[in-house]
Motif scaffolding. Structure first.
Motif, PDB file in Angstrom:
ATOM      1  N   LEU A 129       0.327  -1.592   0.052  1.00  0.00           N
ATOM      2  CA  LEU A 129      -0.634   0.092  -0.026  1.00  0.00           C
ATOM      3  C   LEU A 129       0.892   1.560  -0.187  1.00  0.00           C
ATOM      4  O   LEU A 129       2.217   1.045   0.829  1.00  0.00           O
ATOM      5  N   HIS A 165      -2.388  -6.760   2.712  1.00  0.00           N
ATOM      6  CA  HIS A 165      -1.200  -5.435   3.179  1.00  0.00           C
ATOM      7  C   HIS A 165      -0.964  -5.439   4.478  1.00  0.00           C
ATOM      8  O   HIS A 165      -0.294  -4.351   5.129  1.00  0.00           O
ATOM      9  N   GLU A 171       4.470  -4.556   9.241  1.00  0.00           N
ATOM     10  CA  GLU A 171       3.052  -3.659   8.343  1.00  0.00           C
ATOM     11  C   GLU A 171       1.800  -3.828   9.341  1.00  0.00           C
ATOM     12  O   GLU A 171       1.249  -3.836   9.893  1.00  0.00           O
TER      13      GLU A 171
END
Length: 307
Positions: A129, A165, A171
């Motif tokens: 992303l 994602h 992340e």
């Protein structure tokens, strides 16, 4: 190992019976799942994909309660990083949160969409992303968490997932550091963290107040290596047996349960072994053995409400 009765409350989920979808020809009928859950010795269950179990609150209460079962939480899928889908996602989440609350549960496991198709492995969107999408994602998580907390007394628990994602440890950390602890917590899925190359013990140590719910599973190291070497999708990895019966995989269960037992609040620890698709007679023996093994690690099935 020190026993932790009533601190870590053990349950299971339809996923451990090969259930990924509300309806699918490869999946067991839901009544057989519930019957076998009881036979395997579990008292608690997560609802799984919305529509697999009854969505009428009275019917669900009858099916669950008549078997002596209790509900730990619900499950919902949604794209927090897509503002144009907010209304649809909110409506879906409200339905699941309402059913979850009606079942007496207070946790909603939120699973982000996969950037690769579960069936076939085609890429559906880029795997990383951009900053604008991350901003949209964290703002949406806070807003959604606040709505379901205030309106349904249900807590949003973000579930990191392979091929999503929010998969790798950086992340996961970015998500936690960008969201409000008052409204958003983490569903620590030990297997998916390992799949993404993360360190479960490090996450527990550094973000203890954010661990609100747990999925416990293990991954097979050789298949994890093949995922990297051959660029496998998660669906293909599951077919190759990436999700294994403990104690055959990683992470090691004992240190994880000890670390979780050291947290301040009690926790639901829900068994998930991705088995889709599997033959009907496969899940029950695995579920029995898994419950017994986890019991030896101090995980019990008893407990009351966790708010």
């Amino acid at each position: 190992m020190t026993s932790t009765p009533n601190k870590l409350i053990l349950g299971s989920a339809p996923d451990s019976w090969g259930v990924w979808f509300p309806e699918d020809e490869h999946q067991l009928p839901y009544r057989r799942f519930l019957d076998e859950l009881v036979e395997a010795g579990y008292d608690w269950l997560e609802l799984g994909p919305y529509g697999y179990l009854p969505t009428d609150p009275e019917q669900l209460a009858d099916e669950v309660g008549s078997r002596g079962l209790r509900v730990s939480g619900g499950t919902v899928f949604g794209a927090l990083h897509r503002p144009d889908q907010w209304d649809e996602m909110l409506a879906t989440t409200r339905r699941v949160a309402e059913l979850t609350a009606a079942a007496g549960a207070h946790h909603l496991v939120f699973i982000p969409p996969l950037f690769r198709a579960e069936k076939g492995g085609a890429f559906l969107e880029p795997p990383v992303l951009g900053d604008d999408s991350w901003t949209a994602l964290t703002r949406a998580a806070d807003a959604l968490g606040r709505i379901i907390s205030e309106e349904y007394d249900v807590r949003l628990c973000l579930h990191p997932h392979a091929d999503s994602h929010i998969q790798t440890q950086p992340e996961i950390e970015r998500f936690l550091e960008g969201t409000d602890p008052l409204y958003v917590s983490l569903c620590l899925d030990t297997g998916h963290v390992a799949y993404g190359g993360g360190d479960n013990l490090d996450l527990i140590r550094r973000y203890p107040e954010r661990i609100g719910y747990v999925h416990i599973k293990q991954m097979e190291p050789d298949v994890l290596a093949a995922v990297v070497a051959e660029d496998l999708s998660f669906g293909e990895a599951v077919k190759r047996g990436v999700c294994v019966e403990p104690p055959a995989g990683v992470p090691e269960i004992g240190p994880v349960t000890e670390a979780l037992a050291g947290l301040d609040a009690p926790l639901f620890v829900i068994v998930e072994q991705d088995l889709y698709p599997c033959a009907p007679d496969v899940p029950l023996p695995i579920a029995v053995r898994t419950r017994k093994f986890l019991g030896s690690c101090g995980l019990g099935a008893a407990g009351t409400r966790i708010g």
